[in-house]
Design a protein around this motif. Structure first.
Motif, PDB file in Angstrom:
ATOM      1  N   UNK A 128      -2.243  40.830   5.067  1.00  0.00           N
ATOM      2  CA  UNK A 128      -0.814  40.916   5.403  1.00  0.00           C
ATOM      3  C   UNK A 128      -0.055  41.522   4.223  1.00  0.00           C
ATOM      4  N   UNK A 129      -0.322  42.776   3.969  1.00  0.00           N
ATOM      5  CA  UNK A 129       0.166  43.417   2.752  1.00  0.00           C
ATOM      6  C   UNK A 129       1.666  43.695   2.739  1.00  0.00           C
ATOM      7  N   UNK A 130       2.334  43.573   3.901  1.00  0.00           N
ATOM      8  CA  UNK A 130       3.780  43.768   3.941  1.00  0.00           C
ATOM      9  C   UNK A 130       4.543  42.452   3.792  1.00  0.00           C
ATOM     10  N   UNK A 131       3.824  41.343   3.700  1.00  0.00           N
ATOM     11  CA  UNK A 131       4.454  40.025   3.706  1.00  0.00           C
ATOM     12  C   UNK A 131       5.320  39.820   2.461  1.00  0.00           C
ATOM     13  N   UNK A 132       6.591  39.501   2.702  1.00  0.00           N
ATOM     14  CA  UNK A 132       7.532  39.257   1.604  1.00  0.00           C
ATOM     15  C   UNK A 132       7.963  37.801   1.520  1.00  0.00           C
ATOM     16  N   UNK A 133       8.042  37.126   2.649  1.00  0.00           N
ATOM     17  CA  UNK A 133       8.443  35.716   2.667  1.00  0.00           C
ATOM     18  C   UNK A 133       7.391  34.914   3.397  1.00  0.00           C
ATOM     19  N   UNK A 134       6.877  33.883   2.727  1.00  0.00           N
ATOM     20  CA  UNK A 134       5.839  33.033   3.307  1.00  0.00           C
ATOM     21  C   UNK A 134       6.188  31.575   3.058  1.00  0.00           C
ATOM     22  N   UNK A 135       6.319  30.820   4.141  1.00  0.00           N
ATOM     23  CA  UNK A 135       6.622  29.399   4.044  1.00  0.00           C
ATOM     24  C   UNK A 135       5.428  28.594   4.543  1.00  0.00           C
ATOM     25  N   UNK A 136       4.797  27.853   3.630  1.00  0.00           N
ATOM     26  CA  UNK A 136       3.661  26.982   3.939  1.00  0.00           C
ATOM     27  C   UNK A 136       3.974  25.538   3.556  1.00  0.00           C
ATOM     28  N   UNK A 137       5.242  25.202   3.489  1.00  0.00           N
ATOM     29  CA  UNK A 137       5.651  23.846   3.111  1.00  0.00           C
ATOM     30  C   UNK A 137       5.169  22.817   4.130  1.00  0.00           C
ATOM     31  N   UNK A 138       5.055  21.584   3.673  1.00  0.00           N
ATOM     32  CA  UNK A 138       4.732  20.458   4.557  1.00  0.00           C
ATOM     33  C   UNK A 138       3.416  20.668   5.303  1.00  0.00           C
ATOM     34  N   UNK A 139       2.362  20.995   4.555  1.00  0.00           N
ATOM     35  CA  UNK A 139       1.031  21.087   5.112  1.00  0.00           C
ATOM     36  C   UNK A 139       0.082  20.236   4.263  1.00  0.00           C
ATOM     37  N   UNK A 140      -1.220  20.459   4.404  1.00  0.00           N
ATOM     38  CA  UNK A 140      -2.223  19.723   3.637  1.00  0.00           C
ATOM     39  C   UNK A 140      -3.024  20.660   2.733  1.00  0.00           C
ATOM     40  N   UNK A 141      -2.381  21.717   2.268  1.00  0.00           N
ATOM     41  CA  UNK A 141      -3.060  22.720   1.461  1.00  0.00           C
ATOM     42  C   UNK A 141      -3.340  22.232   0.045  1.00  0.00           C
ATOM     43  N   UNK A 142      -4.412  22.731  -0.520  1.00  0.00           N
ATOM     44  CA  UNK A 142      -4.790  22.430  -1.908  1.00  0.00           C
ATOM     45  C   UNK A 142      -5.404  23.693  -2.486  1.00  0.00           C
ATOM     46  N   UNK A 143      -5.688  23.682  -3.779  1.00  0.00           N
ATOM     47  CA  UNK A 143      -6.161  24.907  -4.423  1.00  0.00           C
ATOM     48  C   UNK A 143      -7.458  25.426  -3.816  1.00  0.00           C
ATOM     49  N   UNK A 144      -8.310  24.542  -3.314  1.00  0.00           N
ATOM     50  CA  UNK A 144      -9.553  24.974  -2.683  1.00  0.00           C
ATOM     51  C   UNK A 144      -9.357  25.589  -1.316  1.00  0.00           C
ATOM     52  N   UNK A 145      -8.175  25.434  -0.752  1.00  0.00           N
ATOM     53  CA  UNK A 145      -7.910  25.967   0.578  1.00  0.00           C
ATOM     54  C   UNK A 145      -7.329  27.362   0.582  1.00  0.00           C
ATOM     55  N   UNK A 146      -7.097  27.919  -0.610  1.00  0.00           N
ATOM     56  CA  UNK A 146      -6.558  29.274  -0.712  1.00  0.00           C
ATOM     57  C   UNK A 146      -7.688  30.234  -1.060  1.00  0.00           C
ATOM     58  N   UNK A 147      -8.039  31.152  -0.164  1.00  0.00           N
ATOM     59  CA  UNK A 147      -9.112  32.110  -0.477  1.00  0.00           C
ATOM     60  C   UNK A 147      -8.664  33.085  -1.551  1.00  0.00           C
ATOM     61  N   UNK A 148      -9.609  33.704  -2.209  1.00  0.00           N
ATOM     62  CA  UNK A 148      -9.278  34.670  -3.260  1.00  0.00           C
ATOM     63  C   UNK A 148      -8.396  35.787  -2.720  1.00  0.00           C
ATOM     64  N   UNK A 149      -8.586  36.141  -1.448  1.00  0.00           N
ATOM     65  CA  UNK A 149      -7.825  37.224  -0.839  1.00  0.00           C
ATOM     66  C   UNK A 149      -6.342  36.886  -0.726  1.00  0.00           C
ATOM     67  N   UNK A 150      -6.012  35.606  -0.745  1.00  0.00           N
ATOM     68  CA  UNK A 150      -4.611  35.194  -0.652  1.00  0.00           C
ATOM     69  C   UNK A 150      -3.781  35.807  -1.778  1.00  0.00           C
TER      70      UNK A 150
END
Length: 275
Positions: free
Chosen positions: A111-133
């Motif tokens: 999603x190379x055009x993405x400027x605003x990303x809201x991931x608040x109020x989830x269960x994310x942690x550092x292991x859940x973000x792929x390198x591509x993120x």
């Protein structure tokens, strides 16, 4: 429901570019008539709002919305994001806040055009973000508040265009020195974590002036930072740039005297619910 069918039929006939189906008790996008099957509709849409529903699965057919620029799925029941989301090449605003996400697919990085990303109020942690993120280099605002991060990866330094970063109300015990490379940040929220220290490189951020925002309260800061914070965030930023702080930081990080408070219980979070 007939109300949804009517709204979708009218949108298809009009070649609508925007569609809002908010709080309609939708649990399956594939059961929404026409949304992902009517070409005149899914090819014209640039804005889709589906907030406050019960969607648990983002189907692969979402890729048909090839002209979508804004997608809002705030407050649903998503546990996974399908890899096909990476095919929404024109997307530049995405709201997945208040869901049940613990991981993101590798294709998120497309999603190379993405400027605003809201991931608040989830269960994310550092292991859940792929390198591509961390290839989302166009990001200008990133909201990760109220998740489960204890540390942020050094790859955050890739977000050189960030203006706003929120990591409030996580379980953070430290911030990466590399965050200091994101010198464009003008609004930073780190309050409500377990932070004792900040890396000296943090002083490279141009924060503390009247036209910037730095929220850092509700952390168990070491005494010297707490004393400066009592005077104001600008005093903290000046202190971080001093040689005295660099020495203190090095000593504390190399010793064993740092005692982090335990994690707060998040058992009652909406994102923890299973139904």
């Amino acid at each position: 429901p007939s109300g949804i069918r009517k709204a979708l039929t009218e949108a298809a006939q009009a070649g609508a570019t925007g569609l809002a189906l908010v709080d309609r008790d939708i649990d399956d996008l594939l059961r929404c008539p026409l949304l992902l099957t009517e070409r005149s509709l899914f090819q014209s849409l640039t804005r889709l709002t589906l907030s406050h529903n019960r969607v648990s699965v983002l189907p692969k057919e979402i890729a048909k919305l090839e002209n979508l620029q804004h997608l809002n799925l705030f407050n649903n029941r998503l546990t996974l994001v399908c890899p096909e989301i990476g095919q929404l090449k024109k997307l530049y605003q995405l709201n997945l806040g208040m869901n049940r996400l613990a991981t993101l697919p590798r294709e998120f990085g497309q999603l190379q055009q993405l400027e605003l990303l809201d991931l608040s109020y989830n269960n994310l942690h550092e292991g859940g973000l792929p390198a591509e993120f961390f290839s989302l280099v166009a990001l200008r605002a990133l909201y990760l508040g109220d998740n489960d991060f204890e540390r942020l990866p050094a790859a955050f330094q890739n977000f050189r265009n960030l203006l706003v970063l929120s990591v409030r109300d996580n379980d953070l015990v430290e911030l990466p020195p590399e965050l200091g490379h994101c010198s464009g940040i003008r609004e930073l929220h780190i309050q409500g974590n377990r932070l004792l220290l900040l890396p000296p490189e943090f002083a490279q951020l141009q924060l503390g002036s009247p036209d910037t925002v730095l929220r850092m309260g509700d952390n168990p800061w070491v005494e010297h930072i707490a004393d400066q914070l009592a005077l104001g965030v600008s005093h903290v930023m000046h202190y971080l740039a001093t040689d005295a702080y660099r020495v203190q930081y090095s000593q504390l990080m190399s010793g064993s005297s740092l005692k982090y408070p335990p994690k707060a219980s998040k058992a009652k979070k909406i994102s923890r619910k299973t139904s």
